[in-house]
Each structure stands twice: as structure tokens, then as C-alpha cells.
Design a protein around this motif. Structure first.
Motif, PDB file in Angstrom:
ATOM      1  N   ALA A 159       0.835  -1.203   0.000  1.00  9.63           N
ATOM      2  CA  ALA A 159       0.000   0.000   0.000  1.00  9.63           C
ATOM      3  C   ALA A 159       0.870   1.253   0.000  1.00  9.63           C
ATOM      4  N   LEU A 160       1.948   1.245   0.785  1.00  9.24           N
ATOM      5  CA  LEU A 160       2.860   2.392   0.810  1.00  9.24           C
ATOM      6  C   LEU A 160       3.463   2.637  -0.569  1.00  9.24           C
ATOM      7  N   SER A 161       3.806   1.571  -1.268  1.00  7.74           N
ATOM      8  CA  SER A 161       4.415   1.732  -2.591  1.00  7.74           C
ATOM      9  C   SER A 161       3.465   2.414  -3.569  1.00  7.74           C
ATOM     10  N   PHE A 162       2.176   2.104  -3.497  1.00  6.54           N
ATOM     11  CA  PHE A 162       1.215   2.738  -4.403  1.00  6.54           C
ATOM     12  C   PHE A 162       0.994   4.204  -4.062  1.00  6.54           C
ATOM     13  N   LEU A 163       1.077   4.538  -2.765  1.00 13.59           N
ATOM     14  CA  LEU A 163       0.964   5.948  -2.391  1.00 13.59           C
ATOM     15  C   LEU A 163       2.150   6.749  -2.925  1.00 13.59           C
ATOM     16  N   LEU A 164       3.335   6.138  -2.958  1.00 13.48           N
ATOM     17  CA  LEU A 164       4.521   6.809  -3.485  1.00 13.48           C
ATOM     18  C   LEU A 164       4.560   6.795  -5.008  1.00 13.48           C
ATOM     19  N   LEU A 165       3.978   5.769  -5.612  1.00 10.91           N
ATOM     20  CA  LEU A 165       4.054   5.597  -7.056  1.00 10.91           C
ATOM     21  C   LEU A 165       3.304   6.686  -7.795  1.00 10.91           C
ATOM     22  N   GLY A 166       2.160   7.142  -7.252  1.00 14.14           N
ATOM     23  CA  GLY A 166       1.328   8.135  -7.929  1.00 14.14           C
ATOM     24  C   GLY A 166       2.060   9.426  -8.298  1.00 14.14           C
ATOM     25  N   PRO A 167       2.617  10.170  -7.332  1.00 15.09           N
ATOM     26  CA  PRO A 167       2.382   9.965  -5.902  1.00 15.09           C
ATOM     27  C   PRO A 167       0.998  10.447  -5.514  1.00 15.09           C
ATOM     28  N   CYS A 168       0.594  10.130  -4.296  1.00 18.32           N
ATOM     29  CA  CYS A 168      -0.722  10.560  -3.837  1.00 18.32           C
ATOM     30  C   CYS A 168      -0.822  12.082  -3.919  1.00 18.32           C
ATOM     31  N   PRO A 169      -1.851  12.631  -4.581  1.00 17.82           N
ATOM     32  CA  PRO A 169      -1.966  14.090  -4.724  1.00 17.82           C
ATOM     33  C   PRO A 169      -1.985  14.822  -3.386  1.00 17.82           C
ATOM     34  N   LEU A 170      -2.408  14.143  -2.327  1.00 14.53           N
ATOM     35  CA  LEU A 170      -2.456  14.790  -1.015  1.00 14.53           C
ATOM     36  C   LEU A 170      -1.070  15.045  -0.441  1.00 14.53           C
ATOM     37  N   PHE A 171      -0.044  14.368  -1.003  1.00 15.22           N
ATOM     38  CA  PHE A 171       1.324  14.580  -0.529  1.00 15.22           C
ATOM     39  C   PHE A 171       1.867  15.931  -0.971  1.00 15.22           C
ATOM     40  N   GLY A 172       1.340  16.461  -2.087  1.00 17.71           N
ATOM     41  CA  GLY A 172       1.690  17.821  -2.504  1.00 17.71           C
ATOM     42  C   GLY A 172       3.005  17.969  -3.243  1.00 17.71           C
ATOM     43  N   TYR A 173       3.520  16.946  -3.882  1.00 10.56           N
ATOM     44  CA  TYR A 173       4.733  17.084  -4.683  1.00 10.56           C
ATOM     45  C   TYR A 173       4.580  16.287  -5.964  1.00 10.56           C
ATOM     46  N   ASP A 174       5.375  16.659  -6.980  1.00  8.86           N
ATOM     47  CA  ASP A 174       5.304  16.012  -8.283  1.00  8.86           C
ATOM     48  C   ASP A 174       6.149  14.732  -8.304  1.00  8.86           C
ATOM     49  N   GLN A 175       5.814  13.880  -9.247  1.00  8.19           N
ATOM     50  CA  GLN A 175       6.559  12.630  -9.384  1.00  8.19           C
ATOM     51  C   GLN A 175       7.975  12.906  -9.862  1.00  8.19           C
ATOM     52  N   ARG A 176       8.917  12.142  -9.323  1.00  7.10           N
ATOM     53  CA  ARG A 176      10.312  12.200  -9.738  1.00  7.10           C
ATOM     54  C   ARG A 176      10.733  10.798 -10.177  1.00  7.10           C
ATOM     55  N   GLN A 177      11.659  10.734 -11.092  1.00 11.98           N
ATOM     56  CA  GLN A 177      12.039   9.433 -11.635  1.00 11.98           C
ATOM     57  C   GLN A 177      12.613   8.515 -10.567  1.00 11.98           C
ATOM     58  N   TRP A 178      13.446   9.049  -9.674  1.00  9.68           N
ATOM     59  CA  TRP A 178      14.034   8.197  -8.646  1.00  9.68           C
ATOM     60  C   TRP A 178      12.972   7.675  -7.693  1.00  9.68           C
ATOM     61  N   LEU A 179      11.935   8.505  -7.418  1.00 10.72           N
ATOM     62  CA  LEU A 179      10.870   8.072  -6.524  1.00 10.72           C
ATOM     63  C   LEU A 179      10.012   7.005  -7.181  1.00 10.72           C
ATOM     64  N   LEU A 180       9.803   7.133  -8.495  1.00  9.36           N
ATOM     65  CA  LEU A 180       9.018   6.129  -9.214  1.00  9.36           C
ATOM     66  C   LEU A 180       9.715   4.770  -9.145  1.00  9.36           C
ATOM     67  N   VAL A 181      11.038   4.776  -9.399  1.00 14.05           N
ATOM     68  CA  VAL A 181      11.786   3.518  -9.347  1.00 14.05           C
ATOM     69  C   VAL A 181      11.795   2.959  -7.936  1.00 14.05           C
ATOM     70  N   ALA A 182      11.984   3.834  -6.934  1.00  7.53           N
ATOM     71  CA  ALA A 182      12.014   3.377  -5.542  1.00  7.53           C
ATOM     72  C   ALA A 182      10.683   2.767  -5.129  1.00  7.53           C
ATOM     73  N   SER A 183       9.583   3.364  -5.562  1.00  6.82           N
ATOM     74  CA  SER A 183       8.269   2.841  -5.193  1.00  6.82           C
ATOM     75  C   SER A 183       8.029   1.477  -5.825  1.00  6.82           C
ATOM     76  N   LEU A 184       8.536   1.253  -7.040  1.00  8.75           N
ATOM     77  CA  LEU A 184       8.405  -0.052  -7.679  1.00  8.75           C
ATOM     78  C   LEU A 184       9.255  -1.106  -6.973  1.00  8.75           C
ATOM     79  N   VAL A 185      10.423  -0.699  -6.469  1.00  8.26           N
ATOM     80  CA  VAL A 185      11.253  -1.619  -5.688  1.00  8.26           C
ATOM     81  C   VAL A 185      10.525  -2.024  -4.413  1.00  8.26           C
TER      82      VAL A 185
END
Length: 433
Positions: free
Chosen positions: A303-329
Motif C-alpha cells: 500500500a505504501l508503494s502505491f501511495l509513493l508511485l502516484g504519488p498521492c496528490p495529497l502529498f503535494g509534490y510532483d513525481q520524480r524518476q528516482w521516486l518512481l523507481v524506488a516505489s516499484l522496488v
């Protein structure tokens, strides 16, 4: 020499012939077959959604096409688990390999069709693939449980690691072959990999040496209502829900960032490589703690990985490539914590109900159906949400769905512990985790 064994009560009989310990070739072949089955599910992911959308196919229909393989797998698995004791596990693997291989090869004709035949034929082929995969996966899990009863956790770790490799190679190989050889190349190579295992299945797998005369009242419908089996099956559904959600959506999401087809296939590697690496270690973790605890932790991590993968709009930041890869890991790690302990725990819980050989077949069918149900729900949900919501919101809803099941499981176990009260173990009163 034949040895007569009692079964469940007086209405289950089994004739068992003495057998030698299984060779390593059995594990190698079962791992190869699981590799091919997982590659078959996701080899379409890097290119098929784009090709289908160019033909005027909606996101919803793309999700339905993806879900047809697991849908037929889910519906056929109970039938396979019922007949596997009559047909034999090796023979079931044989027919599964032939069916899946020929169905995959026939996918090459889809590229020459226009709507609506493009969608109709694609759905029909995915259904046929699912029938073959159901025969392969159910028979393979049953054979693994029967052949390696004392080391099933480690064996499942190896098999699931190879399943993860199939998820790695499938998208990467699909993307590379599509760019090099067009639409037909991925399916020709994958069908060849299926058919190459055919002689190995015939020559190296041991002949079925058990004949089960099944007159027992035990069935899959009763197996799934055992609390421990239901817990593991539900966790498996949730994990595959997440994977199924990504198949029709992640490639289109990455396409919007300018990723090439090969790069999209490489992004699928992130989760599956962590899953493949972690699988052998997770089986050791289960021995130190407990299977339910590890599976619930896996739900939390997923569940945490999916919140980071979006990322969840409530987190208030845009997706970054390193975060996308980290969330998939992180997603791969969470899925591994669910898949590896799942089958050994289901067999442990169900073995109290009857003969181990029959239980192995029924649990194998239950596990295969759970994988398929999760894929169906995830792919259908992903296709529907792809038309209605942005990826970040759809990914967040996937996390909420997984967390909702986790809350239900934890609540049920807490209430069950409270109602059952402490139990005496070695003179002390304790509560089960």
C-alpha cells in the motif's frame, strides 16, 4: 511395493507407490514453467496498450483484454484441481504447455485485424492462454508441494523468484522484440519458450505414481473457508490486484514522460528484481516470526508503494524518476512478503482437514485462482480508472483498497483472539498472534 494409506474418514482411499526423492530437475522445470506463465501475462504491457489505443480500443477494453487470461485461469483452476488427481500432474502440465504455447503463437494474427475483430480475437486468445496457464500453475504448485514437503518454503522462494524473473523478462523482452521485430516477434519468442519446455516435461518429470480415488467431502469450496487459507488467499488477491492494475496503466503513464518502449519495459524490472532477490530471504524471515505477520506486513509495504508511485496528490509534490523507481522496488518487496509464505501456510492450515496429497491439489487450485482473481480485479480496475481518473488518484485508490483489506484482516484476528481467550502452552497462558 504398494502401500495402502487411509484418507479422510472412511470415504477417501489412496494407493501410493513408493517413490525416490525428487531430483533437482523437477524444481528447475517447475521454475521454468512459472517463469513462462508470468512472462505470458505481462509481455504485452510495454506495447499492446499503445497499439490497441491506435486501433480505437478504449482503456476499459484494454483492461478487459489483459484480464481475460487471469479470468479464464480463475474459472478453470477449480476444475483442474478436481481432475488433476485423475489425469495426473505430469499429464496436466503437458497439456497446459501445449495449450499455452499454441495460443500465444496465434497472437501474431491479431495485428492483421481491424476493430471489432481485433478485440474479439485478442480476448479469445487470452482466454485460451488462461486455460493453459491454469493447467500449468495448478499442476506445478501441487507437484512442488508433494515433491518437497519438508522444504516447501525454500522451494516456493525459488519458484516465486523465477516467477519474478518472468515478470522482469516479459516486459523487457516484449519491448525489445517489439522495437526490433514488430508486433509478432514477442509472441513467437514466448510461444517458443513454452514449447521448448515440452520435451523437458515429458522426459525429465517423474511419472505420476499416485492414484487417488476421490470420494471425499473435501473440496475447494470448503478449503477456502478455512480461516488461515482465506487469509493467505485474500493477501494473494491483494498483491496481484496491484500488479494487475499496473499492467494496462504504467506503460501509458511512462509514455507521457517520453519513455521509449524499451525504457518502459526496463521500469517493470524495478519491482520484480527486488521481489526475485528478496524471495529466498523472506522464507527465512517467516521461520523467525509467523506467516500471517509477514503477509500483513507485505500488505502494508504494498500500500505504501502505491501511495509513493502516484504519488498521492495529497502529498503535494510532483513525481520524480528516482521516486518512481524506488516505489516499484518497494512494491516488489511487499509482493514477495505475501507470495513466498502463502502456499506453505495454506497447506499447513488445510492439512488438518485430510490427506496431504488431496490437500496439495486443492490448495494449488486455490492459490492459482487467487492469483488470477487479483489479476482480473487489478486489470479491470486499472482499465476503468485509466478512462476516468489521473494515474496518481487511481494509484492512491489501489493503496486504499489494499489497506482496507488489511484493516479487515487485523480486526477479525483481534476479535477472534479476544473471543477465544488465552490458550495454555507449556503451562503458560498465551494468545496467538
Amino acid at each position: 511395493n504398494a502401500e495402502y494409506m487411509g484418507g479422510i474418514g472412511t470415504d477417501q482411499k489412496m494407493l501410493s507407490l513408493q517413490q525416490s526423492p525428487p531430483s533437482k530437475a523437477v524444481l528447475v522445470i517447475l521454475s521454468l514453467l512459472n517463469f513462462a506463465c508470468n512472462a505470458a501475462f505481462c509481455i504485452l504491457a510495454p506495447f499492446f496498450p499503445t497499439v490497441a489505443c491506435e486501433r480505437g480500443v478504449s482503456h476499459l477494453l484494454v483492461g478487459i483484454i489483459f484480464s481475460m487470461l487471469p479470468a479464464s485461469n480463475m474459472l478453470v483452476s477449480p476444475v483442474v484441481s478436481y481432475y488433476i488427481s485423475k489425469v495426473g500432474r505430469r499429464r496436466m502440465l503437458f497439456w497446459g504447455v501445449v495449450t499455452a504455447g499454441l495460443a500465444t503463437m496465434s497472437f501474431v494474427c491479431v495485428d492483421h485485424l481491424v476493430q471489432p475483430w481485433f478485440t474479439v480475437v485478442a480476448i479469445a486468445i487470452r482466454i485460451t492462454q488462461g486455460i493453459g496457464v491454469a493447467a500449468i500453475s495448478t499442476a506445478a504448485y501441487a507437484m512442488a508441494a508433494s515433491s518437497y514437503p519438508n522444504t516447501l518454503g525454500e522451494v516456493m522462494g525459488v519458484i516465486e523468484a523465477c516467477s519474478g524473473l518472468g515478470l522482469i523478462v516479459g516486459p523487457v523482452l516484449g519491448g525489445l522484440l517489439y522495437e526490433v521485430g514488430g508486433f509478432t516477434a514477442p509472441f513467437l519468442v514466448l510461444s517458443g519458450s513454452f514449447l521448448c519446455t515440452f520435451p523437458l516435461t515429458v522426459l525429465l518429470l517423474p511419472a505420476d505414481n499416485r492414484i487417488i480415488i476421490c470420494k471425499s467431502r473435501l473440496s475447494m469450496s470448503k478449503i477456502v473457508f478455512i480461516p488461515g487459507v482465506a487469509l493467505a488467499a485474500g493477501c494473494t488477491v491483494c498483491a496481484m490486484f496491484g500488479i494487475g492494475f499496473l499492467e494496462p496503466n504504467l506503460s501509458l503513464h511512462l509514455k507521457s514522460f517520453g519513455f521509449s518502449t524499451t525504457a518502459i519495459g526496463g521500469c517493470f524490472v524495478a519491482s520484480t528484481i527486488s521481489y526475485a532477490i528478496a524471495a529466498p530471504f523472506i522464507s527465512k524471515l517467516v521461520r523467525c516470526t509467523s506467516a500471517p505477520l509477514v503477509m500483513c506486513a507485505g500488505l502494508t509495504v504494498s500500500a505504501l508503494s502505491f501511495l509513493l508511485l502516484g504519488p498521492c496528490p495529497l502529498f503535494g509534490y510532483d513525481q520524480r524518476q528516482w521516486l518512481l523507481v524506488a516505489s516499484l522496488v518497494v512494491l516488489g518487496l511487499g509482493c514477495g512478503m505475501i507470495f513466498v509464505p502463502g502456499m506453505p501456510y495454506m497447506i499447513q492450515q488445510a492439512s488438518q482437514k485430510g490427506n496431504n496429497e488431496l490437500v496439495n491439489d486443492l490448495v494449488a487450485g486455490t492459490l492459482s485462482a487467487s492469483f488470477a482473481l487479483g489479476e482480473i480485479m487489478g486489470a479491470s480496475f486499472g482499465g476503468l480508472m485509466g478512462d476516468e481518473l489521473e494515474f496518481s488518484w487511481a494509484s492512491s485508490l489501489s493503496a486504499i483498497a489494499v489497506l482496507s483489506y488489511l484493516i479487515v484482516v487485523v480486526t477479525i484476528r483481534l476479535v477472534s483472539n479476544i473471543l477465544s481467550g488465552p490458550k495454555e502452552v507449556d503451562g503458560a497462558y498465551v494468545r496467538h498472534p
